[in-house]
Design an enzyme around this catalytic site. Sequence first.
Site: not given
Ligand code: ZN
Ligand code: ZN
Length: 433
Positions: A66, A100, A284, A311
Site C-alpha cells: 500500500h 487515486n 487517515n 501507506d
Molecule cells: Zn486509505
Molecule cells: Zn492509502
Amino acid sequence: MREVRLSSILIKGARVIDPESKLDAPRDILIKERKIARLERSIRADKARIIHARDFIVVPGLIDLHCHLRDPGRPDEETIETGSQSAIAGGFTSICCMPNTDPPVDNEGIVNYIYKEAARVGLCDVFPIGTITRARAGKELTEFGELLRAGAKGFSDDGDTVADNNVFRHALEYSRTFDVPIFEHPIDKSLAQDGLMNEGLVSTRLGVKGSPAIAEEMIVARDLMLAEYTGARLHLCHISTRGAVEQIRRARKKGVRVTCETCPQYFYFNDEVLESFDANFKVNPPIRGEGDRQAIIEGLKDGTIDCIATDHAPHCQAEKELEFANAPYGMIGFETAISLVIMELIDKQKMSWLKVIEKMTVNPARIIRERARSISPGTVACITMIAPDMKWKVTADTLKSRSKNTPLLGAELTGQVAGVIQKGTLKYSLKEG
Ligand SMILES: [Zn+2]
Ligand SMILES: [Zn+2]
C-alpha cells in the site's frame, strides 16, 4: 582468454532470515547470473564481489502492499522514479501503488503507463492497483478483466470507502469471477466528519474535532458481512482500532476470506503525539489511542493482522504547512518503516524477526498472488540487507522521497537498510547512497 566476469556477489556471514524455509541462521550467500547459486555456512569464491555482512540481517526483498506514488498527476510530490528510489532505500523490492492518481488508474492505459515507467526506472517492481469504480466516483464498476489483463493486482478506491452498499456488493461479486482481492479503505465519511485526529480524551483536551473508531469499525463490519455473503476476497487497508481487529479475528474463525494490513504509524505512535499540532501526524485513519495501539500489536502477534504496509503518502511542504485543519492527510513511510518495526516490535521483544519479516514478504506476496522471493538456491536474488543496530538521523537530505512530510524529521532512529539486491543486481547501498 575469456574475460573475468564480476557479476557474482558473495554475501559473507549474515544472519539470514527466510520466512518461507523458516531459516534463521548465519549463512553465506553466493549470487550468480541473477540467482542465488549457493547458501551455505561458509563459501569461498574468488571472482565475486564480496559484501561483508557480519552485522547485517539479510531477508527477502520487502513487499509493500500500500503506497501512493502520485504519478500521474503530482510530479511535485512524487513520481514513479522518486517513489522507487525511496522504496528501494527503505528495503522494498516490490510495491503496490494505489490508484487515486490524476487521472486515476481506471483503465488499462494507465496500468500500462505505470509498468512502462517503473521498468524505465528499473529499481523495484511496481504493481498497480486499479480503481473499483470509474473515476473513483463510487457508482459504476470498472472493467476488472481489462485491468487485470494489463497487470493490475487488485482493486481499490483508496482515499475513499465505496459508500454504496450495493455497489460494494457487486464489486465483491465481480472480483470473485477473477479471484482477486478488493482493497478497502474502511472509513465511513459521515461518521468521520472530516475529523482531524482520533476522537477521544486527547482530542477533547485539545479541543480538536475527532474521527471516531466507530467510523472504521462500521465499514469493517459491513465489509465482513458482504465478504461472507459473496465469498469474495476482502483485504482491509490500514487497520487502526481494537474493534476492527476483534471483528477480523472473529470473521477469520468463521472462514470469511479476509486479510488485512496495518502501518507502522498505528503501532508506533498514539494520539498524544497530536499535542504537537504537527500536521505530519495528520493521517487517515487517525493515529489512535494507546488501547488501540496495544490491540494492533496484539493483532500482529496472533496473526490476525497479516501485513505491515506503509501507506506512504507524499504531500508537498506548502500543503502540509497549511493550518492544521486544512492540511492534507498522510505521511511518507518507505524509508522509516523498518526502523519503526525494529524499535517497537523487535527491540522490545514483542515479535521475532521471522514473524515480522513474514508480514513484509510472504504474506503480502500471497495476497497479490506473486511468488515470494525466498532466500534459497535457484531463486532469483531479491535481497534486503538490514543493519539492525545502526543509528541514523532523519533529515530532509537523507530522504529520497520527493516529499518530506514525516513527523520523524530530526529524530534519531535505530535500524537502517544497508543494501538491496534486486534480481541479482545491487540497486542500493547505504554507503553509496
Ligand atoms: Zn486509505
Ligand atoms: Zn492509502
